[in-house]
Design an enzyme around this catalytic site. Structure first.
Site, PDB file in Angstrom:
ATOM      1  N   GLU A   7      -9.371  -1.324  -6.930  1.00 34.66           N
ATOM      2  CA  GLU A   7      -9.140  -2.497  -7.772  1.00 34.66           C
ATOM      3  C   GLU A   7     -10.172  -2.656  -8.885  1.00 34.66           C
ATOM      4  O   GLU A   7     -10.056  -3.567  -9.708  1.00 34.66           O
ATOM      5  CB  GLU A   7      -9.112  -3.758  -6.901  1.00 34.66           C
TER       6      GLU A   7
ATOM      7  N   TYR B 169      -3.237   2.898  -7.101  1.00 31.41           N
ATOM      8  CA  TYR B 169      -3.087   3.863  -6.010  1.00 31.41           C
ATOM      9  C   TYR B 169      -3.043   5.244  -6.637  1.00 31.41           C
ATOM     10  O   TYR B 169      -2.164   5.537  -7.458  1.00 31.41           O
ATOM     11  CB  TYR B 169      -1.807   3.593  -5.218  1.00 31.41           C
TER      12      TYR B 169
ATOM     13  N   HIS C 100       0.817  -1.196   0.000  1.00 27.70           N
ATOM     14  CA  HIS C 100       0.000   0.000   0.000  1.00 27.70           C
ATOM     15  C   HIS C 100       0.861   1.261   0.000  1.00 27.70           C
ATOM     16  O   HIS C 100       2.008   1.247   0.448  1.00 27.70           O
ATOM     17  CB  HIS C 100      -0.919   0.011   1.222  1.00 27.70           C
TER      18      HIS C 100
ATOM     19  N   HIS D 108       0.764   2.033 -10.013  1.00 29.83           N
ATOM     20  CA  HIS D 108      -0.035   0.884 -10.428  1.00 29.83           C
ATOM     21  C   HIS D 108       0.743  -0.389 -10.154  1.00 29.83           C
ATOM     22  O   HIS D 108       1.853  -0.564 -10.659  1.00 29.83           O
ATOM     23  CB  HIS D 108      -0.366   1.014 -11.916  1.00 29.83           C
TER      24      HIS D 108
ATOM     25  N   HIS E 161       6.248  -4.352  -5.101  1.00 31.41           N
ATOM     26  CA  HIS E 161       5.201  -3.645  -5.840  1.00 31.41           C
ATOM     27  C   HIS E 161       5.828  -3.111  -7.127  1.00 31.41           C
ATOM     28  O   HIS E 161       6.614  -2.175  -7.104  1.00 31.41           O
ATOM     29  CB  HIS E 161       4.674  -2.503  -4.968  1.00 31.41           C
TER      30      HIS E 161
END
Length: 288
Positions: A45, A180, A16, A169, A99
């Site tokens: 999402e 995000y 996150h 992303h 991420h």
């Protein structure tokens, strides 16, 4: 490799992050000052949700009355942090290093940046950073760069109020991809442009079937990647303070930038130029 896959998935699921503040002229405007920050750092999402514009349900997003003045043609820096309470800038303070995906930025001209929801048409892309030839992702550059995403505000655009939508992303198939994004509230000054490039809508700019959305990047590792959404507006398409007349255009520029007779490459198109006899700030260009 099969043993590692669940670890990758678990790590990506917790990756996150929040666009927590904006830096202008080297000055951080402050946490949530002019940026609509959520209370929770979770992703959106569903690309068909209105929350894909400036964040929203299931997250609670706060409001801010501040509109940040920005000079057209300058760079602003989006600051990403794992949580609103995060004070460091190490990779772990930005988001989980697993991420991986692109960074993207859009602008939308609005009447009132403090109240416009951002939902709907009017967005044009001004920045994207996907995967380079060595396999390094845009998000990795932000993670390893103290959470900083640099975005140039085009010098062509009309003055006035805008929303700046910055996005990280996490590419991971669909359903599964994580978006995000937050929106900053800008007042752009300093230029006289009157138009923008073609625009897209949020929701609408992305589809769950887009190659850059419906893709699993981990196993096997991808060798190429298409960033979701439209192309970044180029100089030729976006800087529309140009006046087209008989196959030539007039471009406003400081005269010191140009020799009396020269060739320039603008937005992938080569233009030849000569100063007029008065050495004014208006220069005729023709396509060569």
């Amino acid at each position: 490799m099969k043993v590692l896959a669940p670890l990758v998935l678990a790590s990506a699921a917790s990756a996150h992050t929040i666009f927590s503040s904006l830096k202008v002229n080297g000055v951080n405007q402050g946490l949530g000052e002019g940026v609509r920050v959520p209370t929770y750092n979770g992703p959106i999402e569903d690309v068909t949700s209105v929350s894909i514009a400036c964040n929203g349900s299931p997250n609670t997003v706060g409001s801010t009355s501040k509109v940040i003045t920005v000079q057209a043609g300058t760079n602003v820096t989006v600051i990403w942090r794992y949580m609103l309470s995060t004070t460091g800038d190490s990779p772990a303070d930005v988001m989980d290093s697993t991420h991986k995906g692109p960074t993207i930025a859009y602008l939308k001209k609005v009447d009132n940046a403090a109240t416009d929801s951002g939902v709907g048409n009017g967005w044009f892309k001004v920045q994207q950073d996907g995967m380079d030839s060595s396999g390094v992702w845009g998000t990795e550059r932000v993670i390893n760069g103290k959470g900083r995403q640099s975005i140039k505000i085009p010098e062509c655009i009309a003055p006035g109020q805008y929303l700046l939508r910055a996005e990280m992303h996490s590419a991971g198939n669909y359903p599964g991809a994580q978006f995000y994004m937050e929106c900053a509230q800008l007042n752009v000054v300093g230029e006289t442009g009157a138009k923008t490039s073609s625009t897209v809508s949020f929701p609408g700019a992305y589809s769950g079937s887009d190659p850059g959305v419906k893709i699993y990047i981990y196993l096997p590792p991808v060798t190429s990647y298409t960033v979701p959404g439209p192309d970044v507006c180029s100089l030729a398409k976006c800087l529309t303070a140009y006046e087209w007349e008989s196959g030539s255009i007039l471009v406003r520029r400081r005269r010191a930038l140009f020799a009396s007779s020269c060739v320039h490459n603008l937005g992938g198109i080569t233009w030849s130029s000569k100063r007029d006899s008065s050495h004014s700030a208006l220069y005729p260009y023709s396509c060569t």
